[in-house]
Write a protein that holds these residues in place. Structure first.
Motif, PDB file in Angstrom:
ATOM      1  N   THR A 214       2.433  10.532   4.432  1.00  0.00           N
ATOM      2  CA  THR A 214       2.003  11.012   3.125  1.00  0.00           C
ATOM      3  C   THR A 214       0.484  10.889   3.023  1.00  0.00           C
ATOM      4  N   PRO A 215      -0.117  11.636   2.122  1.00  0.00           N
ATOM      5  CA  PRO A 215      -1.565  11.468   1.913  1.00  0.00           C
ATOM      6  C   PRO A 215      -1.936  10.022   1.585  1.00  0.00           C
ATOM      7  N   ARG A 216      -1.077   9.315   0.847  1.00  0.00           N
ATOM      8  CA  ARG A 216      -1.387   7.932   0.482  1.00  0.00           C
ATOM      9  C   ARG A 216      -1.392   7.027   1.712  1.00  0.00           C
ATOM     10  N   LEU A 217      -0.420   7.224   2.614  1.00  0.00           N
ATOM     11  CA  LEU A 217      -0.390   6.428   3.847  1.00  0.00           C
ATOM     12  C   LEU A 217      -1.616   6.712   4.701  1.00  0.00           C
ATOM     13  N   ILE A 218      -1.940   7.982   4.870  1.00  0.00           N
ATOM     14  CA  ILE A 218      -3.092   8.356   5.695  1.00  0.00           C
ATOM     15  C   ILE A 218      -4.369   7.753   5.122  1.00  0.00           C
ATOM     16  N   ALA A 219      -4.544   7.855   3.800  1.00  0.00           N
ATOM     17  CA  ALA A 219      -5.755   7.314   3.173  1.00  0.00           C
ATOM     18  C   ALA A 219      -5.834   5.804   3.345  1.00  0.00           C
TER      19      ALA A 219
END
Length: 258
Positions: free
Chosen positions: A209-214
């Protein structure tokens, strides 16, 4: 400080999953994790080869995914019950057996992503890769196996410590920490980790997810997604911000992403 395994190669990284076996090569009898598959990945321009480590009956680490030979060679025995000479004979005509030591020697510029599949192999893998730690990343579904291999490499006192990606337990803690929105917990979960190598989904659960990547990027940890074989999925994931694609078709990925 960024580990040498990551330096000098632009992202997105293409990791050749078990080497490269094109449809033509497969029709010719070549199988995954063979000498020919690793050579094909190198020839295609892949800087990284993802492979797996098992231990033979006579104590040789070989690049082999399954714990038995049935799927690849038709022989029902376990890798651990077969001597390396027998395995060499079984792999004749299938691209040739490659041991871990041979891979590191024969492909001196290739960077290896090695999954330790057997507990008995962990310490031997660590000692074998120790002089080549600058171009090795060690991983395992089992954090205990991963740490055992890393400890053996460190204890040898040779070279740079290998890079490492998280095992299943650590990934679970990272996902829980990201969901909690606690940067303190994320920091703790990612301690000592250089990369998260994960599938995009696990059943109904979306992992990437974008949150994990960030969160990973805030802690200088890369995200690599496996196993991605369709060009549109490769480009979509890279557009999300993932740093590496683990693929059976390194040739296709290199064309699509570079």
């Amino acid at each position: 400080m960024t580990h040498p395994w990551f330096t000098g190669v632009a992202t997105p990284r293409v990791l050749a999953h078990r080497g490269l076996v094109t449809p033509d090569a497969a029709r010719g009898g070549v199988v995954e994790n063979s000498f020919a598959a690793v050579a094909a990945a190198h020839s295609a321009g892949a800087h990284y080869v993802e492979s797996d480590c098992h231990l033979t009956a006579d104590g040789v680490v070989v690049l082999f995914h399954d714990d038995d030979l049935s799927r690849v060679t038709g022989d029902p025995r376990k890798v651990a019950d077969v001597r390396v000479r027998e395995l060499e004979e079984l792999m004749t005509g299938r691209g040739g057996l490659i041991t871990l030591a041979q891979a590191l020697d024969a492909f001196p510029v290739t960077r290896f992503n090695l999954d330790v599949k057997a507990t008995a192999a962990a310490s031997i893998v660590g000692r074998t890769v120790a002089p080549f730690g600058d171009r090795v990343l060690l991983t395992s579904f089992s954090d205990a196996r991963r740490r055992a291999a890393l400890d053996a490499a460190a204890e040898s006192g040779r070279g740079v410590r290998p890079a490492t990606s998280a095992g299943r337990g650590t990934i679970g803690r990272v996902l829980a920490a990201v969901a909690s929105r606690s940067d303190r917990l994320v920091t703790r979960a990612l301690a000592g980790i250089d990369a998260l190598q994960v599938p995009e989904r696990q059943g109904r659960l979306r992992i990437v997810t974008p949150r994990l990547i960030a969160a990973a990027h805030r802690h200088d940890v890369e995200v690599h997604v496996w196993t991605v074989n369709e060009p549109h999925d490769m480009t979509r994931l890279v557009s999300m911000g993932v740093d590496g694609i683990v693929t059976d078709r390194a040739d296709v990925a290199l064309s699509a992403l570079t």
